[in-house]
Motif scaffolding. Structure first.
Motif, short mmCIF file in Angstrom:
data_model
loop_
_atom_site.label_atom_id
_atom_site.label_comp_id
_atom_site.label_asym_id
_atom_site.label_seq_id
_atom_site.Cartn_x
_atom_site.Cartn_y
_atom_site.Cartn_z
N THR A 78 0.83 -1.20 0.00
CA THR A 78 0.00 0.00 0.00
C THR A 78 0.86 1.26 0.00
N VAL A 79 0.41 2.24 -0.76
CA VAL A 79 1.02 3.56 -0.75
C VAL A 79 -0.04 4.55 -0.26
N TYR A 80 0.42 5.56 0.45
CA TYR A 80 -0.48 6.52 1.07
C TYR A 80 -0.15 7.94 0.60
N LEU A 81 -1.16 8.78 0.68
CA LEU A 81 -0.96 10.21 0.45
C LEU A 81 -1.70 10.96 1.56
N GLN A 82 -0.92 11.49 2.49
CA GLN A 82 -1.50 12.29 3.56
C GLN A 82 -1.60 13.73 3.07
N MET A 83 -2.81 14.26 3.09
CA MET A 83 -3.05 15.60 2.56
C MET A 83 -3.54 16.50 3.69
N ASN A 84 -2.76 17.50 4.00
CA ASN A 84 -3.11 18.46 5.05
C ASN A 84 -3.30 19.85 4.46
N SER A 85 -3.93 20.72 5.24
CA SER A 85 -4.15 22.11 4.81
C SER A 85 -4.76 22.17 3.42
N LEU A 86 -5.78 21.37 3.21
CA LEU A 86 -6.37 21.27 1.88
C LEU A 86 -7.01 22.59 1.45
N LYS A 87 -6.93 22.83 0.14
CA LYS A 87 -7.47 24.03 -0.47
C LYS A 87 -8.50 23.65 -1.52
N PRO A 88 -9.42 24.55 -1.83
CA PRO A 88 -10.39 24.23 -2.89
C PRO A 88 -9.72 23.83 -4.20
N GLU A 89 -8.58 24.39 -4.49
CA GLU A 89 -7.88 24.05 -5.74
C GLU A 89 -7.27 22.66 -5.72
N ASP A 90 -7.32 21.98 -4.61
CA ASP A 90 -6.90 20.58 -4.56
C ASP A 90 -8.00 19.63 -5.03
N THR A 91 -9.17 20.16 -5.28
CA THR A 91 -10.29 19.35 -5.75
C THR A 91 -9.96 18.71 -7.09
N ALA A 92 -10.05 17.39 -7.13
CA ALA A 92 -9.71 16.64 -8.34
C ALA A 92 -9.97 15.16 -8.10
N VAL A 93 -9.86 14.39 -9.16
CA VAL A 93 -9.78 12.93 -9.03
C VAL A 93 -8.31 12.59 -8.86
N TYR A 94 -8.03 11.82 -7.82
CA TYR A 94 -6.66 11.44 -7.51
C TYR A 94 -6.41 10.00 -7.93
N HIS A 111 0.99 1.32 -14.78
CA HIS A 111 -0.24 0.81 -14.19
C HIS A 111 -0.92 1.92 -13.42
N TRP A 112 -2.24 1.99 -13.57
CA TRP A 112 -3.01 3.08 -12.97
C TRP A 112 -4.24 2.53 -12.26
N GLY A 113 -4.60 3.19 -11.17
CA GLY A 113 -5.86 2.89 -10.52
C GLY A 113 -7.00 3.64 -11.18
N GLN A 114 -8.20 3.42 -10.66
CA GLN A 114 -9.40 4.04 -11.22
C GLN A 114 -9.64 5.45 -10.72
N GLY A 115 -9.00 5.80 -9.65
CA GLY A 115 -9.12 7.15 -9.12
C GLY A 115 -10.12 7.26 -7.98
N THR A 116 -9.91 8.27 -7.16
CA THR A 116 -10.84 8.57 -6.07
C THR A 116 -11.03 10.09 -6.01
N GLN A 117 -12.28 10.49 -5.84
CA GLN A 117 -12.62 11.92 -5.89
C GLN A 117 -12.30 12.59 -4.56
N VAL A 118 -11.63 13.71 -4.64
CA VAL A 118 -11.40 14.57 -3.48
C VAL A 118 -12.04 15.93 -3.78
N THR A 119 -12.91 16.36 -2.90
CA THR A 119 -13.57 17.65 -3.07
C THR A 119 -13.33 18.49 -1.81
N VAL A 120 -12.79 19.68 -2.02
CA VAL A 120 -12.51 20.58 -0.91
C VAL A 120 -13.42 21.79 -1.03
N SER A 121 -14.24 21.99 -0.04
CA SER A 121 -15.18 23.11 -0.06
C SER A 121 -14.58 24.32 0.64
#
Length: 122
Positions: A78-94, A111-121
């Motif tokens: 497993t690989v992780y991405l810890q995301m702190n201090s999120l901004k609206p401009e970080d909104t994307a499919v990761y 090789h690529w995954g299917q993606g996961t949506q991150v939405t920052v309000s």
């Protein structure tokens, strides 16, 4: 062929945190460098972070330096991405990706995954 499955996305307020995970199907996970990319609507895929096979080297996109941290657990495939201090401009499919080296160019990953949506309000 290695299969990658991302999880951990969701809706978060600006300033908040999320941790994304990407689980790989293969026991040879440690043979791959791993990367995280993101793509917002009508924008090109953007490099976020990458990590070497052993985890000793990391690389970050300028827009996330100091806020995001990539890590990996080879025992858990497993690989992780810890995301702190999120901004609206970080909104994307990761997306997570596996390749030979921890490069910035998405063409360096096979090789690529299917993606996961991150939405920052705001």
């Amino acid at each position: 062929q290695v299969q990658l499955v991302e999880s951990g996305g969701g809706l978060v307020q600006a300033g908040g945190s999320l941790r994304l995970s990407c689980a790989a199907s293969e026991r040879t996970f440690s043979n791959y460098a791993m990367g995280w990319f993101r793509q917002a609507p009508q924008k090109e895929r953007e490099f976020v972070a990458a990590i070497s096979r052993s985890g000793s080297r990391t690389n970050y996109g300028d827009s996330v330096k100091g806020r995001f941290t990539i890590s990996r657990d080879n025992a858990k495939n497993t690989v992780y991405l810890q995301m702190n201090s999120l901004k609206p401009e970080d909104t994307a499919v990761y997306y997570c990706a596996a390749g030979v080296l921890e490069v910035v160019n998405p063409r360096g990953y096979n090789h690529w995954g299917q993606g996961t949506q991150v939405t920052v309000s705001s």
